[in-house]
Design an enzyme around this catalytic site. Structure first.
Site, PDB file in Angstrom:
ATOM      1  N   HIS A  66      -4.558 -16.780  -5.202  1.00 37.80           N
ATOM      2  CA  HIS A  66      -5.430 -15.966  -4.352  1.00 37.80           C
ATOM      3  C   HIS A  66      -6.651 -16.730  -3.851  1.00 37.80           C
ATOM      4  O   HIS A  66      -7.361 -16.234  -2.979  1.00 37.80           O
ATOM      5  CB  HIS A  66      -5.884 -14.723  -5.119  1.00 37.80           C
ATOM      6  CG  HIS A  66      -6.698 -15.042  -6.334  1.00 37.80           C
ATOM      7  ND1 HIS A  66      -6.141 -15.562  -7.480  1.00 37.80           N
ATOM      8  CD2 HIS A  66      -8.026 -14.926  -6.580  1.00 37.80           C
ATOM      9  CE1 HIS A  66      -7.097 -15.757  -8.376  1.00 37.80           C
ATOM     10  NE2 HIS A  66      -8.240 -15.380  -7.854  1.00 37.80           N
ATOM     11  N   ASP A  67      -6.900 -17.921  -4.387  1.00 40.44           N
ATOM     12  CA  ASP A  67      -8.060 -18.719  -3.984  1.00 40.44           C
ATOM     13  C   ASP A  67      -7.686 -19.922  -3.130  1.00 40.44           C
ATOM     14  O   ASP A  67      -8.560 -20.725  -2.784  1.00 40.44           O
ATOM     15  CB  ASP A  67      -8.810 -19.227  -5.226  1.00 40.44           C
ATOM     16  CG  ASP A  67      -9.577 -18.135  -5.940  1.00 40.44           C
ATOM     17  OD1 ASP A  67      -9.972 -17.153  -5.279  1.00 40.44           O
ATOM     18  OD2 ASP A  67      -9.784 -18.255  -7.158  1.00 40.44           O
ATOM     19  N   ASP A 104      -2.022  -1.185  -3.679  1.00 46.18           N
ATOM     20  CA  ASP A 104      -2.332  -0.417  -4.878  1.00 46.18           C
ATOM     21  C   ASP A 104      -1.182  -0.498  -5.884  1.00 46.18           C
ATOM     22  O   ASP A 104      -0.136  -1.107  -5.629  1.00 46.18           O
ATOM     23  CB  ASP A 104      -2.638   1.034  -4.509  1.00 46.18           C
ATOM     24  CG  ASP A 104      -1.596   1.664  -3.593  1.00 46.18           C
ATOM     25  OD1 ASP A 104      -0.395   1.375  -3.775  1.00 46.18           O
ATOM     26  OD2 ASP A 104      -1.977   2.432  -2.687  1.00 46.18           O
ATOM     27  N   ASP A 152       0.847  -1.196   0.000  1.00 49.19           N
ATOM     28  CA  ASP A 152       0.000   0.000   0.000  1.00 49.19           C
ATOM     29  C   ASP A 152       0.882   1.244   0.000  1.00 49.19           C
ATOM     30  O   ASP A 152       1.714   1.414   0.891  1.00 49.19           O
ATOM     31  CB  ASP A 152      -0.906  -0.031   1.233  1.00 49.19           C
ATOM     32  CG  ASP A 152      -1.696   1.257   1.428  1.00 49.19           C
ATOM     33  OD1 ASP A 152      -1.955   1.943   0.419  1.00 49.19           O
ATOM     34  OD2 ASP A 152      -2.045   1.575   2.576  1.00 49.19           O
ATOM     35  N   GLU A 164      -7.428 -20.184 -17.050  1.00 43.31           N
ATOM     36  CA  GLU A 164      -7.835 -20.804 -15.796  1.00 43.31           C
ATOM     37  C   GLU A 164      -9.053 -21.661 -16.084  1.00 43.31           C
ATOM     38  O   GLU A 164     -10.090 -21.162 -16.539  1.00 43.31           O
ATOM     39  CB  GLU A 164      -8.176 -19.752 -14.739  1.00 43.31           C
ATOM     40  CG  GLU A 164      -8.467 -20.391 -13.386  1.00 43.31           C
ATOM     41  CD  GLU A 164      -9.399 -19.567 -12.506  1.00 43.31           C
ATOM     42  OE1 GLU A 164      -9.279 -19.657 -11.280  1.00 43.31           O
ATOM     43  OE2 GLU A 164     -10.268 -18.869 -13.044  1.00 43.31           O
ATOM     44  N   ASP A 219      -5.505  -9.681 -15.636  1.00 46.16           N
ATOM     45  CA  ASP A 219      -6.540 -10.682 -15.418  1.00 46.16           C
ATOM     46  C   ASP A 219      -7.726 -10.365 -16.322  1.00 46.16           C
ATOM     47  O   ASP A 219      -8.231  -9.241 -16.319  1.00 46.16           O
ATOM     48  CB  ASP A 219      -6.986 -10.681 -13.957  1.00 46.16           C
ATOM     49  CG  ASP A 219      -7.150 -12.086 -13.406  1.00 46.16           C
ATOM     50  OD1 ASP A 219      -7.730 -12.928 -14.120  1.00 46.16           O
ATOM     51  OD2 ASP A 219      -6.701 -12.348 -12.289  1.00 46.16           O
ATOM     52  N   ASP A 236      -4.084   3.885   2.962  1.00 47.77           N
ATOM     53  CA  ASP A 236      -5.502   3.607   3.195  1.00 47.77           C
ATOM     54  C   ASP A 236      -5.755   2.160   3.600  1.00 47.77           C
ATOM     55  O   ASP A 236      -6.903   1.760   3.796  1.00 47.77           O
ATOM     56  CB  ASP A 236      -6.332   3.970   1.961  1.00 47.77           C
ATOM     57  CG  ASP A 236      -6.062   3.076   0.759  1.00 47.77           C
ATOM     58  OD1 ASP A 236      -5.125   2.232   0.825  1.00 47.77           O
ATOM     59  OD2 ASP A 236      -6.777   3.208  -0.261  1.00 47.77           O
ATOM     60  N   ASP A 244      -9.782 -15.727 -16.468  1.00 50.71           N
ATOM     61  CA  ASP A 244     -10.518 -16.256 -15.327  1.00 50.71           C
ATOM     62  C   ASP A 244     -11.643 -17.188 -15.775  1.00 50.71           C
ATOM     63  O   ASP A 244     -12.444 -16.835 -16.651  1.00 50.71           O
ATOM     64  CB  ASP A 244     -11.091 -15.076 -14.533  1.00 50.71           C
ATOM     65  CG  ASP A 244     -11.742 -15.491 -13.235  1.00 50.71           C
ATOM     66  OD1 ASP A 244     -11.019 -15.962 -12.345  1.00 50.71           O
ATOM     67  OD2 ASP A 244     -12.975 -15.335 -13.122  1.00 50.71           O
TER      68      ASP A 244
END
Length: 577
Positions: free
Chosen positions: A347-348, A38, A30, A274, A107, A34, A215
């Protein structure tokens, strides 16, 4: 198909010896305080990735989005969500990676959009709107009233719990959403939809991106008529997977995409499909260079072995023999044609050290290196998920309110609603929940691990005080150093990129041993996936082979005639020319 879009072996060679690094932007770094990662944070950390040695960055979605599914619900394909920055910062990131000789994949999420995408806003505005057929709309089941239980057009279930249909009160019809109700499925049968997607992809390539990770791309062709799916006893919704995965027109759609988007461009792009549920046999078709569909598949067989097919959070574990057979089945199937992605984490998925390794502090480092050695020794393109190169572990979840992921939140709500075993549900969520992969990257031992100066959107793992990049950067015994070595070997040894794989001792419960052979080079990969020492006999042809990488101190530099005595979580690569 145009010859310009066909990949030759020479053009494909770069990604055969490449390593991809996945960034989940929300949790990487970051830059503005916040609490959400990013583009500026990614750009500031590019030196870490250059030193690691990776060739490609795969950037999970940074497009404009309501964030119902953390960016996998896109409302504008050609803009950046303010959470992450803006297009100027994306361009700066592109410049930064290209200056370092790294490529960038975006992605591509085109099975569905957000329900706030302008296409869907038009589509739902009336049944007569020109974009009505851009999505999948159906009337209620005959003989039922819209909105009543069981009135959905068919019995398909959503991946995120509940039915895969949502009633739009304004027009009185249901729309299909295989995922969250805020993620309506596009109708790929409509050529206007396909043309719009192709135009968007060309826009990104013209901007400088180097390809796409696509995806759930094998979901875009559904079985005509969308019939009911078979149900199992006690199952609320039908098992519709076979009705929307690898559908009847999928190969046609992907070949068309290659023609319309990539034809005439230089052969340095990369397309990764994917494809949940894809079989090795189908993967050969998808990735055969002569067919011009995708360069490699990203499949899920090996990360589906330890959970119940009907309940992801019902963790049941997996024996090493089963895990070995799965990965090597893919090695054998794609040995002559096609290409596979190699990964432990994304990420899954939960953190591999906690899932298939040993996250006890005494064994975490060795097991992280051992599992990395197993994966990077195989044939295919290895992927490193952010923090994997540090040996990051699962978060110590203890309650439902610690989870942020929509899949886990919906699951917990359903467990409470149906009076199911909440304790078992929480244990499953803690072990295999997606939030494990999404805790912030651990850069240093500061209060928020160097991820942010603000309050992080998801708590930092408490072990960041000793498990972090700063502590490992100059330590030659660290997990980070080991991953640098694995990536360097992928670039240096042709046998790693091209060699044929042969599994040895397939039924051994703790030893993972295989060989790679190519053009006179032979590589032996020997890994003990357990705490207890093991003896391994090798045939005489390996005597004198030199060590190219080991994960424990004192590993013999030359393989002797007596074979190997492998310590707990001991991993070695020996090369014979």
């Amino acid at each position: 198909m145009s010859d310009d879009a066909t990949r030759t072996d020479d053009q494909a060679a770069w990604w055969r010896s490449a390593v991809v690094y996945q960034i989940y932007p929300r949790s990487f770094a970051d830059s503005d305080g916040d609490g959400i990662g990013d583009l500026g944070g990614i750009t500031a950390r590019l030196d870490h990735l250059q030193t690691l040695g990776v060739d490609v960055l795969w950037l999970s979605p940074v497009h404009r989005s309501p964030q119902a599914d953390n960016g996998y619900d896109i409302s504008d394909y050609q803009d950046i969500d303010p959470l992450f920055g803006d297009l100027a910062q994306l361009d700066a990131l592109l410049d930064g990676v290209h200056e370092r000789g790294i490529r960038l994949l975006m992605d591509l999420v085109v099975n569905h959009t957000s329900d706030e995408h302008p296409w869907f806003l038009e589509s739902r505005s009336s049944r007569e709107n020109p974009k009505r057929d851009w999505y999948v709309w159906r009337d209620a089941r005959p003989g039922t009233t819209p909105g009543e239980p069981g009135a959905e057009p068919n019995n398909w279930g959503s991946f995120f719990s509940g039915p895969a249909w949502h009633l739009d009160e304004r027009t009185g019809q249901y729309y299909l959403h295989l995922f969250d109700r805020k993620q309506p499925d596009l109708n790929w049968e409509n050529p206007e939809v396909r043309a719009a997607v192709h135009e968007m992809m060309r826009w990104w390539l013209d901007r400088g991106v180097d390809g796409f990770r696509m995806d759930v791309i094998n979901f875009i062709s559904k079985v005509p008529g969308l019939p009911d799916a078979p149900t199992a006893p006690g199952q609320q919704h039908g098992n519709a997977f076979a009705l929307f995965a690898d559908g009847p027109r999928i190969h046609e759609f992907l070949a068309e995409m290659t023609r319309e988007v990539f034809a005439g461009r230089e052969g340095q792009f990369l397309t990764v499909g994917e494809m949940p549920g894809v079989t090795p046999e189908e993967a050969v078709r998808y990735t055969d260079p002569a067919r011009g569909e995708v360069d490699m598949v990203f499949q899920f067989e090996h990360v589906s072995l330890d959970t119940d097919p009907l309940d992801k959070f019902a963790w049941r574990g997996v024996e090493l023999v089963t895990l070995k057979r799965s990965l090597h089945r893919w090695q054998d199937a794609l040995a002559e044609r096609g290409w596979n992605s190699l990964y432990w984490n994304n990420h899954d998925q939960p953190r591999v050290v906690s899932r298939f390794g040993d996250d006890d502090p005494q064994w975490r480092e060795a097991s992280a290196k051992a599992l990395g050695t197993v994966l990077h020794g195989l044939r295919g393109t290895p992927y490193v998920y952010q923090g994997e190169e540090l040996g990051m572990t699962n978060f110590p979840f203890t309650s439902a309110d610690q989870h942020r992921d929509v899949e886990a939140v919906n699951y917990h709500a359903r467990v409470l609603e149906q009076g199911l075993d909440e304790e078992a549900a929480l244990a499953g969520m803690a072990r295999v929940g997606r939030d494990n992969a999404r805790t912030p990257v651990q850069w240093d031992d500061s209060p928020h691990a160097g991820f942010t100066t603000g309050e992080p959107w998801l708590p930092v793992n408490p072990n960041h005080t000793w498990l972090n990049a700063a502590a490992q950067a100059e330590d030659p015994t660290s997990v980070l150093h080991h991953y640098r070595a694995l990536i360097r070997l992928r670039h240096e040894l042709a046998v790693l990129a091209e060699g044929r794989t042969t599994l040895l001792l397939p039924d051994d419960p703790t030893l993972w041993v295989y060989t790679r052979e190519h053009a006179g080079e032979r590589l032996l990969v020997a890994v003990n996936c357990g705490r207890e020492p093991r003896e391994l006999e090798v045939d005489d042809t390996w005597v004198g082979a030199g060590l190219v990488l080991g994960n424990l101190p004192g590993t013999p530099e030359v393989l002797g005639s007596a074979g190997l005595r492998l310590g707990g979580w001991d991993a070695r690569m020996y090369l014979r020319r």
